[in-house]
Design a protein around this motif. Structure first.
Motif, PDB file in Angstrom:
ATOM      1  N   GLU A   1       0.730  -1.292  -0.002  1.00 58.30           N
ATOM      2  CA  GLU A   1       0.123   0.087  -0.174  1.00 58.30           C
ATOM      3  C   GLU A   1       0.997   1.098  -0.027  1.00 58.30           C
ATOM      4  O   GLU A   1       1.955   1.177   0.658  1.00 58.30           O
ATOM      5  CB  GLU A   1      -1.043   0.027   1.123  1.00 58.30           C
ATOM      6  N   PRO A   2       0.612   2.280  -0.757  1.00 55.45           N
ATOM      7  CA  PRO A   2       1.107   3.416  -0.881  1.00 55.45           C
ATOM      8  C   PRO A   2       0.923   4.234   0.361  1.00 55.45           C
ATOM      9  O   PRO A   2       0.155   4.076   1.154  1.00 55.45           O
ATOM     10  CB  PRO A   2       0.828   4.063  -2.060  1.00 55.45           C
ATOM     11  N   LEU A   3       1.796   5.402   0.722  1.00 59.61           N
ATOM     12  CA  LEU A   3       1.791   6.374   1.506  1.00 59.61           C
ATOM     13  C   LEU A   3       0.819   7.443   0.836  1.00 59.61           C
ATOM     14  O   LEU A   3       1.058   7.921  -0.198  1.00 59.61           O
ATOM     15  CB  LEU A   3       3.011   6.897   1.972  1.00 59.61           C
ATOM     16  N   VAL A   4      -0.054   7.895   1.743  1.00 61.20           N
ATOM     17  CA  VAL A   4      -0.893   8.823   1.381  1.00 61.20           C
ATOM     18  C   VAL A   4      -1.195   9.869   2.409  1.00 61.20           C
ATOM     19  O   VAL A   4      -0.905   9.584   3.592  1.00 61.20           O
ATOM     20  CB  VAL A   4      -2.306   8.384   0.936  1.00 61.20           C
ATOM     21  N   PRO A   5      -1.687  11.024   2.343  1.00 63.00           N
ATOM     22  CA  PRO A   5      -1.910  12.035   3.112  1.00 63.00           C
ATOM     23  C   PRO A   5      -3.021  11.537   4.263  1.00 63.00           C
ATOM     24  O   PRO A   5      -3.897  10.739   3.862  1.00 63.00           O
ATOM     25  CB  PRO A   5      -2.097  13.548   2.556  1.00 63.00           C
ATOM     26  N   VAL A   6      -2.876  11.988   5.583  1.00 67.72           N
ATOM     27  CA  VAL A   6      -3.982  11.614   6.328  1.00 67.72           C
ATOM     28  C   VAL A   6      -5.348  12.390   5.870  1.00 67.72           C
ATOM     29  O   VAL A   6      -5.315  13.483   5.272  1.00 67.72           O
ATOM     30  CB  VAL A   6      -3.609  11.930   7.833  1.00 67.72           C
ATOM     31  N   PRO A   7      -6.472  11.782   6.347  1.00 70.68           N
ATOM     32  CA  PRO A   7      -7.624  12.608   5.892  1.00 70.68           C
ATOM     33  C   PRO A   7      -7.599  14.014   6.145  1.00 70.68           C
ATOM     34  O   PRO A   7      -7.307  14.439   7.284  1.00 70.68           O
ATOM     35  CB  PRO A   7      -8.910  11.827   6.762  1.00 70.68           C
ATOM     36  N   ALA A   8      -8.459  14.562   5.318  1.00 74.76           N
ATOM     37  CA  ALA A   8      -8.593  16.141   5.545  1.00 74.76           C
ATOM     38  C   ALA A   8      -9.341  16.251   6.612  1.00 74.76           C
ATOM     39  O   ALA A   8     -10.356  15.464   7.112  1.00 74.76           O
ATOM     40  CB  ALA A   8      -9.393  16.712   4.293  1.00 74.76           C
ATOM     41  N   GLY A   9      -8.914  17.346   7.466  1.00 75.41           N
ATOM     42  CA  GLY A   9      -9.768  17.507   8.611  1.00 75.41           C
ATOM     43  C   GLY A   9      -9.180  16.912  10.166  1.00 75.41           C
ATOM     44  O   GLY A   9      -9.421  17.153  11.151  1.00 75.41           O
ATOM     45  N   THR A  10      -8.146  16.134   9.756  1.00 77.97           N
ATOM     46  CA  THR A  10      -7.471  15.260  10.916  1.00 77.97           C
ATOM     47  C   THR A  10      -6.304  15.992  11.139  1.00 77.97           C
ATOM     48  O   THR A  10      -5.590  15.399  12.107  1.00 77.97           O
ATOM     49  CB  THR A  10      -7.375  13.780  10.740  1.00 77.97           C
ATOM     50  N   ALA A  11      -5.719  16.917  10.597  1.00 79.55           N
ATOM     51  CA  ALA A  11      -4.442  17.308  10.701  1.00 79.55           C
ATOM     52  C   ALA A  11      -4.523  18.797  10.889  1.00 79.55           C
ATOM     53  O   ALA A  11      -5.996  19.559  10.967  1.00 79.55           O
ATOM     54  CB  ALA A  11      -3.476  17.275   9.485  1.00 79.55           C
ATOM     55  N   ASP A  12      -3.772  19.534  11.433  1.00 75.46           N
ATOM     56  CA  ASP A  12      -3.809  20.998  11.886  1.00 75.46           C
ATOM     57  C   ASP A  12      -3.732  21.757  10.724  1.00 75.46           C
ATOM     58  O   ASP A  12      -2.911  21.585   9.599  1.00 75.46           O
ATOM     59  CB  ASP A  12      -2.221  21.388  12.562  1.00 75.46           C
ATOM     60  N   PRO A  13      -5.027  22.460  10.565  1.00 74.56           N
ATOM     61  CA  PRO A  13      -5.126  23.181   9.327  1.00 74.56           C
ATOM     62  C   PRO A  13      -4.151  24.270   8.924  1.00 74.56           C
ATOM     63  O   PRO A  13      -3.927  24.702   7.738  1.00 74.56           O
ATOM     64  CB  PRO A  13      -6.384  23.838   9.596  1.00 74.56           C
ATOM     65  N   ASP A  14      -3.402  24.580  10.092  1.00 71.70           N
ATOM     66  CA  ASP A  14      -2.278  25.650   9.756  1.00 71.70           C
ATOM     67  C   ASP A  14      -0.937  25.094   9.548  1.00 71.70           C
ATOM     68  O   ASP A  14       0.115  25.703   9.436  1.00 71.70           O
ATOM     69  CB  ASP A  14      -2.058  26.658  10.741  1.00 71.70           C
ATOM     70  N   GLY A  15      -0.718  23.760   9.618  1.00 72.81           N
ATOM     71  CA  GLY A  15       0.519  22.967   9.643  1.00 72.81           C
ATOM     72  C   GLY A  15       0.517  21.917   8.374  1.00 72.81           C
ATOM     73  O   GLY A  15       0.191  22.354   7.317  1.00 72.81           O
TER      74      GLY A  15
ATOM     75  N   GLU B   1       9.817   3.810   1.992  1.00 71.82           N
ATOM     76  CA  GLU B   1      10.346   4.980   1.546  1.00 71.82           C
ATOM     77  C   GLU B   1       9.413   6.094   1.561  1.00 71.82           C
ATOM     78  O   GLU B   1       8.140   5.820   1.014  1.00 71.82           O
ATOM     79  CB  GLU B   1      11.025   4.851   0.433  1.00 71.82           C
ATOM     80  N   ALA B   2       9.635   7.248   1.921  1.00 69.74           N
ATOM     81  CA  ALA B   2       8.878   8.426   2.097  1.00 69.74           C
ATOM     82  C   ALA B   2       8.728   9.036   0.644  1.00 69.74           C
ATOM     83  O   ALA B   2       9.619   8.656  -0.527  1.00 69.74           O
ATOM     84  CB  ALA B   2       9.399   9.498   2.794  1.00 69.74           C
ATOM     85  N   PRO B   3       7.511   9.590  -0.003  1.00 71.02           N
ATOM     86  CA  PRO B   3       7.486  10.207  -1.285  1.00 71.02           C
ATOM     87  C   PRO B   3       8.444  11.304  -1.131  1.00 71.02           C
ATOM     88  O   PRO B   3       9.189  11.676  -0.135  1.00 71.02           O
ATOM     89  CB  PRO B   3       6.036  10.794  -1.289  1.00 71.02           C
ATOM     90  N   ARG B   4       8.496  12.290  -2.095  1.00 71.49           N
ATOM     91  CA  ARG B   4       9.272  13.527  -2.413  1.00 71.49           C
ATOM     92  C   ARG B   4       9.214  14.205  -0.770  1.00 71.49           C
ATOM     93  O   ARG B   4      10.339  15.009  -0.546  1.00 71.49           O
ATOM     94  CB  ARG B   4       9.057  14.148  -3.395  1.00 71.49           C
ATOM     95  N   THR B   5       8.040  14.371  -0.470  1.00 74.13           N
ATOM     96  CA  THR B   5       7.788  15.012   0.975  1.00 74.13           C
ATOM     97  C   THR B   5       6.824  14.158   1.731  1.00 74.13           C
ATOM     98  O   THR B   5       5.940  13.599   1.236  1.00 74.13           O
ATOM     99  CB  THR B   5       7.101  16.296   0.850  1.00 74.13           C
ATOM    100  N   SER B   6       7.225  13.807   3.075  1.00 74.46           N
ATOM    101  CA  SER B   6       6.157  13.041   3.782  1.00 74.46           C
ATOM    102  C   SER B   6       5.132  13.856   4.446  1.00 74.46           C
ATOM    103  O   SER B   6       4.565  13.385   5.240  1.00 74.46           O
ATOM    104  CB  SER B   6       7.245  12.446   4.725  1.00 74.46           C
ATOM    105  N   LEU B   7       5.135  15.001   4.037  1.00 71.98           N
ATOM    106  CA  LEU B   7       4.046  16.016   4.719  1.00 71.98           C
ATOM    107  C   LEU B   7       3.632  17.047   3.487  1.00 71.98           C
ATOM    108  O   LEU B   7       4.236  16.960   2.533  1.00 71.98           O
ATOM    109  CB  LEU B   7       4.788  17.168   5.490  1.00 71.98           C
ATOM    110  N   VAL B   8       2.382  17.072   3.529  1.00 71.30           N
ATOM    111  CA  VAL B   8       1.918  18.372   2.846  1.00 71.30           C
ATOM    112  C   VAL B   8       1.022  19.406   3.582  1.00 71.30           C
ATOM    113  O   VAL B   8       0.541  18.960   4.698  1.00 71.30           O
ATOM    114  CB  VAL B   8       0.855  17.611   1.825  1.00 71.30           C
ATOM    115  N   ARG B   9       0.732  20.319   2.850  1.00 69.24           N
ATOM    116  CA  ARG B   9       0.021  21.438   3.686  1.00 69.24           C
ATOM    117  C   ARG B   9      -1.525  20.804   3.994  1.00 69.24           C
ATOM    118  O   ARG B   9      -2.075  20.171   3.429  1.00 69.24           O
ATOM    119  CB  ARG B   9      -0.270  22.695   2.589  1.00 69.24           C
ATOM    120  N   ALA B  10      -1.829  21.187   5.227  1.00 70.96           N
ATOM    121  CA  ALA B  10      -2.957  20.716   5.867  1.00 70.96           C
ATOM    122  C   ALA B  10      -4.232  20.964   5.197  1.00 70.96           C
ATOM    123  O   ALA B  10      -5.079  20.045   5.218  1.00 70.96           O
ATOM    124  CB  ALA B  10      -3.254  20.960   7.325  1.00 70.96           C
ATOM    125  N   GLY B  11      -4.142  21.986   4.559  1.00 66.81           N
ATOM    126  CA  GLY B  11      -5.705  22.335   3.948  1.00 66.81           C
ATOM    127  C   GLY B  11      -5.824  21.730   2.520  1.00 66.81           C
ATOM    128  O   GLY B  11      -6.778  22.333   1.816  1.00 66.81           O
TER     129      GLY B  11
END
Length: 215
Positions: free
Chosen positions: A20-34, A204-214
């Motif tokens: 299974e691939p790495l994907v962002p956590v569902p919208a609304g579960t992360a800090d909207p400003d992070g 392995e992480a994608p190019r970035t293991s984080l995306v903007r929360a919004g």
């Protein structure tokens, strides 16, 4: 006695990675400003279920998901030094065991597999709820209050119960020395539910293991 991530029972669990691939956590579960942490797609789906299992007025806040191996090594080494200072008479094996109460050895680390999340609760306005300690409070710093079954006040105990009910109901297991750490598909999960193998190994992480929360 609590079974820790460094124990032979955990390290002996086989891994049959699902791919299974790495994907962002569902919208609304992360800090909207992070940032939106990444997790395995099956973990992300279960987080969405856990969100639905919370009562009105409570929402999940995912603080961390996938972790790069180098970051895991650095965290282990940093905390191992703290343990050595706090427990100067413990031998090497005991210090490794004490360190694994709070940080996983890299070879079995749930975060490195994209299988674990560090989560807390917020209210409908995004304000943090008191669950007894900050996320990542060590056993030494919190005097054991970081343990999931620690003796805490009634209000904190109820909030931990809400979190536990939602996360366990969605198929996650808790690491008992950290009320905030929940995983699915890793070796600790496989051992806990008596699965024949873990679903996720180091990834392995994608190019970035984080995306903007919004986004």
């Amino acid at each position: 006695m609590t079974v820790l991530l460094a124990d032979p029972e955990i390290t002996a669990v086989a891994v049959a990675d699902s791919g299974e691939p790495l994907v962002p956590v569902p919208a609304g579960t992360a800090d909207p400003d992070g940032e939106r942490p990444f997790v395995r797609s099956g973990v992300a789906a279960r987080l969405a279920v856990a969100q639905l299992l919370l009562p009105p007025g409570r929402r999940l806040r995912v603080v961390e998901g996938h972790r790069r191996p180098d970051d895991q090594r650095a965290i282990w080494q940093r905390y191992a030094m703290q343990v050595a200072v706090a427990h100067p008479f413990a031998g090497p094996e005991e210090q490794r065991r004490l360190t694994s109460r709070f940080v996983s050895p890299i070879e079995v680390a749930p975060h490195v597999a994209g299988a674990a999340v560090d989560v807390t609760l917020v209210d409908r306005l995004g304000r943090g709820i008191d669950l007894g300690t900050p996320i990542d409070a060590t056993p030494e710093e919190s005097r054991g209050a970081c343990f999931s079954d620690a003796v805490v006040g009634d209000a904190v105990r109820e909030e931990r119960r809400l979190l536990r009910t939602a996360m366990a109901g969605a198929g996650f297991v808790n690491y008992p020395t950290e009320w905030w750490h929940w995983s699915h598909g890793d070796r600790y999960w496989a051992w806990s539910v008596r699965a024949t193998a873990a679903l996720y190994g180091p990834v392995e992480a994608p190019r970035t293991s984080l995306v903007r929360a919004g986004r």
